[in-house]
Design a protein around this motif. Structure first.
Motif, mmCIF file in Angstrom:
data_model
loop_
_atom_site.group_PDB
_atom_site.id
_atom_site.type_symbol
_atom_site.label_atom_id
_atom_site.label_comp_id
_atom_site.label_asym_id
_atom_site.label_seq_id
_atom_site.Cartn_x
_atom_site.Cartn_y
_atom_site.Cartn_z
ATOM 1 N N LYS A 48 -40.062 -7.794 8.033
ATOM 2 C CA LYS A 48 -40.293 -8.750 8.636
ATOM 3 C C LYS A 48 -40.779 -9.625 6.746
ATOM 4 O O LYS A 48 -39.722 -10.894 6.828
ATOM 5 C CB LYS A 48 -41.595 -9.002 9.080
ATOM 6 C CG LYS A 48 -41.547 -9.227 10.368
ATOM 7 C CD LYS A 48 -42.812 -8.842 11.137
ATOM 8 C CE LYS A 48 -43.024 -9.002 12.418
ATOM 9 N NZ LYS A 48 -44.047 -9.436 13.386
ATOM 10 N N GLU A 49 -41.193 -9.458 6.251
ATOM 11 C CA GLU A 49 -41.173 -9.914 5.217
ATOM 12 C C GLU A 49 -40.108 -10.259 4.083
ATOM 13 O O GLU A 49 -39.370 -11.288 3.330
ATOM 14 C CB GLU A 49 -41.794 -9.549 3.659
ATOM 15 C CG GLU A 49 -43.234 -8.987 4.325
ATOM 16 C CD GLU A 49 -44.823 -8.080 2.613
ATOM 17 O OE1 GLU A 49 -43.880 -7.859 2.513
ATOM 18 O OE2 GLU A 49 -45.775 -8.681 3.562
ATOM 19 N N LYS A 53 -43.137 2.616 13.472
ATOM 20 C CA LYS A 53 -43.520 0.638 13.235
ATOM 21 C C LYS A 53 -44.125 0.445 11.759
ATOM 22 O O LYS A 53 -44.305 -1.053 11.117
ATOM 23 C CB LYS A 53 -44.904 1.215 13.499
ATOM 24 C CG LYS A 53 -44.558 0.595 15.443
ATOM 25 C CD LYS A 53 -46.515 0.120 15.844
ATOM 26 C CE LYS A 53 -45.783 -0.776 17.176
ATOM 27 N NZ LYS A 53 -47.037 -0.363 18.146
ATOM 28 N N GLU A 62 -32.073 -14.142 13.161
ATOM 29 C CA GLU A 62 -32.431 -14.246 14.197
ATOM 30 C C GLU A 62 -33.169 -12.747 14.741
ATOM 31 O O GLU A 62 -32.574 -11.854 14.101
ATOM 32 C CB GLU A 62 -32.884 -14.904 15.177
ATOM 33 C CG GLU A 62 -32.444 -16.498 14.657
ATOM 34 C CD GLU A 62 -31.447 -16.908 15.830
ATOM 35 O OE1 GLU A 62 -32.501 -16.675 17.197
ATOM 36 O OE2 GLU A 62 -30.982 -17.624 15.687
ATOM 37 N N TYR A 63 -34.568 -11.996 15.007
ATOM 38 C CA TYR A 63 -34.876 -10.614 15.110
ATOM 39 C C TYR A 63 -36.125 -10.748 15.446
ATOM 40 O O TYR A 63 -36.983 -11.734 15.742
ATOM 41 C CB TYR A 63 -34.926 -10.245 13.527
ATOM 42 C CG TYR A 63 -35.442 -10.621 12.549
ATOM 43 C CD1 TYR A 63 -35.623 -11.854 11.664
ATOM 44 C CD2 TYR A 63 -37.340 -10.514 12.552
ATOM 45 C CE1 TYR A 63 -36.305 -12.526 10.944
ATOM 46 C CE2 TYR A 63 -38.155 -11.795 11.671
ATOM 47 C CZ TYR A 63 -37.540 -12.419 10.842
ATOM 48 O OH TYR A 63 -38.601 -12.667 10.225
ATOM 49 N N GLN A 64 -36.559 -9.699 16.319
ATOM 50 C CA GLN A 64 -37.170 -9.632 17.078
ATOM 51 C C GLN A 64 -38.281 -7.306 17.646
ATOM 52 O O GLN A 64 -37.325 -6.824 17.105
ATOM 53 C CB GLN A 64 -37.719 -9.664 18.532
ATOM 54 C CG GLN A 64 -37.733 -11.097 18.792
ATOM 55 C CD GLN A 64 -37.447 -11.378 20.751
ATOM 56 O OE1 GLN A 64 -37.280 -10.689 21.226
ATOM 57 N NE2 GLN A 64 -36.906 -13.033 20.423
ATOM 58 N N PHE A 65 -39.968 -7.462 17.190
ATOM 59 C CA PHE A 65 -39.781 -6.904 17.374
ATOM 60 C C PHE A 65 -40.400 -6.540 18.195
ATOM 61 O O PHE A 65 -41.426 -6.799 18.486
ATOM 62 C CB PHE A 65 -41.042 -5.836 16.101
ATOM 63 C CG PHE A 65 -40.294 -6.095 14.870
ATOM 64 C CD1 PHE A 65 -39.609 -5.123 14.100
ATOM 65 C CD2 PHE A 65 -40.384 -7.440 13.943
ATOM 66 C CE1 PHE A 65 -38.806 -5.088 12.943
ATOM 67 C CE2 PHE A 65 -39.301 -7.324 13.121
ATOM 68 C CZ PHE A 65 -38.663 -6.275 12.174
ATOM 69 N N LEU A 117 -36.767 -10.111 5.581
ATOM 70 C CA LEU A 117 -35.798 -11.241 6.570
ATOM 71 C C LEU A 117 -36.944 -13.010 6.117
ATOM 72 O O LEU A 117 -35.549 -13.548 6.334
ATOM 73 C CB LEU A 117 -36.175 -10.975 8.445
ATOM 74 C CG LEU A 117 -34.821 -9.722 8.431
ATOM 75 C CD1 LEU A 117 -35.566 -8.808 9.280
ATOM 76 C CD2 LEU A 117 -33.442 -9.446 8.294
ATOM 77 N N GLY A 118 -37.883 -12.616 6.364
ATOM 78 C CA GLY A 118 -38.246 -14.149 6.323
ATOM 79 C C GLY A 118 -37.994 -15.125 4.882
ATOM 80 O O GLY A 118 -37.872 -15.867 4.780
ATOM 81 N N ILE A 155 -41.566 -2.129 10.126
ATOM 82 C CA ILE A 155 -41.848 -3.918 10.615
ATOM 83 C C ILE A 155 -42.215 -4.950 9.814
ATOM 84 O O ILE A 155 -41.716 -5.881 9.449
ATOM 85 C CB ILE A 155 -42.559 -3.587 11.631
ATOM 86 C CG1 ILE A 155 -42.104 -2.941 12.457
ATOM 87 C CG2 ILE A 155 -42.896 -5.313 12.015
ATOM 88 C CD1 ILE A 155 -42.993 -3.317 14.378
ATOM 89 N N LEU A 156 -43.472 -4.121 8.473
ATOM 90 C CA LEU A 156 -43.867 -5.416 8.470
ATOM 91 C C LEU A 156 -42.986 -5.824 6.790
ATOM 92 O O LEU A 156 -42.636 -6.529 5.877
ATOM 93 C CB LEU A 156 -45.368 -4.985 7.115
ATOM 94 C CG LEU A 156 -46.071 -6.045 5.834
ATOM 95 C CD1 LEU A 156 -46.906 -7.338 6.757
ATOM 96 C CD2 LEU A 156 -47.367 -5.058 5.831
ATOM 97 N N PHE A 205 -36.359 -2.950 17.433
ATOM 98 C CA PHE A 205 -35.329 -3.888 16.524
ATOM 99 C C PHE A 205 -34.479 -4.620 16.715
ATOM 100 O O PHE A 205 -33.797 -3.623 17.168
ATOM 101 C CB PHE A 205 -35.705 -3.416 14.991
ATOM 102 C CG PHE A 205 -34.923 -4.137 14.011
ATOM 103 C CD1 PHE A 205 -35.761 -5.743 14.424
ATOM 104 C CD2 PHE A 205 -34.134 -3.663 12.783
ATOM 105 C CE1 PHE A 205 -34.335 -6.253 12.559
ATOM 106 C CE2 PHE A 205 -34.034 -4.534 12.267
ATOM 107 C CZ PHE A 205 -34.158 -5.970 12.077
#
Lengths: 118, 191
Positions: free
Chosen positions: B120-121, B113, B169-172, B123-124, B116-117, B182
């Motif tokens: 996310k940052e 986990k 495109e992604y999801q956690f 990929l964003g 994740i942050l 992931f």
């Protein structure tokens, strides 16, 4: 399937050529002897040094090591040595063409961009 | 009796699985360890498939490239809650699907986990950049980045978006207090 490029060195001609695909399992281990050879060669180079990339594919990990090779060449060029890079790309492959453009913007070394029909 | 019903339940699942694959036009699916040999086998399968379907050489190269980078991501970043030393834990799922317009390359793997942050940052940020800025970021990372112990150059996601021209495109999905699943999909337009 080959995952490592074919490498051809000839010190007497000042020529180094990489061709084929580059996605070796251990990219650092594969490129270490090439970089070492190039560094040693740079101490006592021929009047003209020519590096030819005729790669059909390389992964992003290899791209880092290719830049390391070009950086050695750039240093040689700064020291007044005569160097040139031949960047071959298949005529359909705009990504490989762009990669050559990008490298030529990143290092101060004369580049020849050559399209070919594989 | 119980044995019989569980076997038939399993076969029903297999048939549903088959139908699901057809419905989503999945041409390759795999769950398990991802290593260099597996990567070579899959890329070679995909090359054969694409040659058979007369895809352009440039598209073949793009699909090949995205597959290599995605599979290498799993082999570098997968984790597992029950495996203490997960440096060699390289399991995940891998799917290739194809319809009239696009190829999709999808991966799924367990991650810690705490990653994740960062992901996310990253990929964003990559998705937010224009083509020019993306090229600049690639060059910056190529010049300043270092190869990790596992041979990662921090360039994979950037290059996937550059070469496909599509958002990542992604999801956690949360699995436990410490781990998440992931999911990551890249889309490569066929034209």
């Amino acid at each position: 399937m080959d995952d490592s490029p074919k490498v051809k060195f000839t010190h007497e001609d000042g020529k180094l050529e990489l061709s084929g695909k580059s996605l070796p399992e251990d990219v650092s281990a594969f490129y270490a002897p090439i970089l070492e050879w190039l560094e040693n060669y740079a101490l006592n180079p021929q009047p003209l040094t020519e590096i030819t990339f005729k790669l059909t594919y390389f992964n992003t990990a290899s791209s880092k090591l290719i830049l390391d090779m070009l950086t050695i060449l750039e240093k040689m060029s700064e020291e007044g040595k005569n160097v040139v890079v031949n960047w071959y790309y298949p005529e359909y492959d705009e990504d490989m063409r762009d990669a050559g453009q990008e490298y030529s913007e990143m290092v101060d070394v004369p580049f020849k961009h050559i399209s070919y029909n594989p | 009796m119980l044995k019989h019903s569980s076997t038939s339940g399993f076969l029903d699942f297999v048939y549903d699985f088959y139908k699901g694959m057809k419905e989503h036009e999945i041409t390759l699916v795999y769950e398990g360890e991802i290593n260099h040999q597996i990567m070579k086998a899959f890329t070679s399968l995909a090359e054969g498939h694409m040659t058979k379907h007369a895809e352009s050489e440039l598209l073949q190269k793009k699909v090949y490239h995205v597959m290599v980078e995605c599979l290498q991501n799993i082999s570098k970043h997968a984790s597992h809650p029950e495996v203490k030393d997960d440096t060699d834990y390289n399991r995940g799922i891998f799917l290739v699907s194809r319809n009239n317009d696009v190829y999709n390359i999808t991966t799924g793997n367990i991650i810690k986990k705490e990653k994740i942050l960062y992901l996310k940052e990253l990929l964003g940020h990559i998705n937010s950049l224009s083509k020019t800025d993306l090229n600049e970021l690639y060059k910056k990372q190529l010049k300043e980045g270092h190869l990790s112990d596992k041979g990662g150059a921090g360039l994979g996601f950037i290059d996937i978006r550059r070469k496909t021209g599509k958002d990542l495109e992604y999801q956690f999905l949360p699995l436990s207090d410490s781990h998440s699943f992931f999911l990551f999909t890249s889309t490569i337009p066929r034209k």
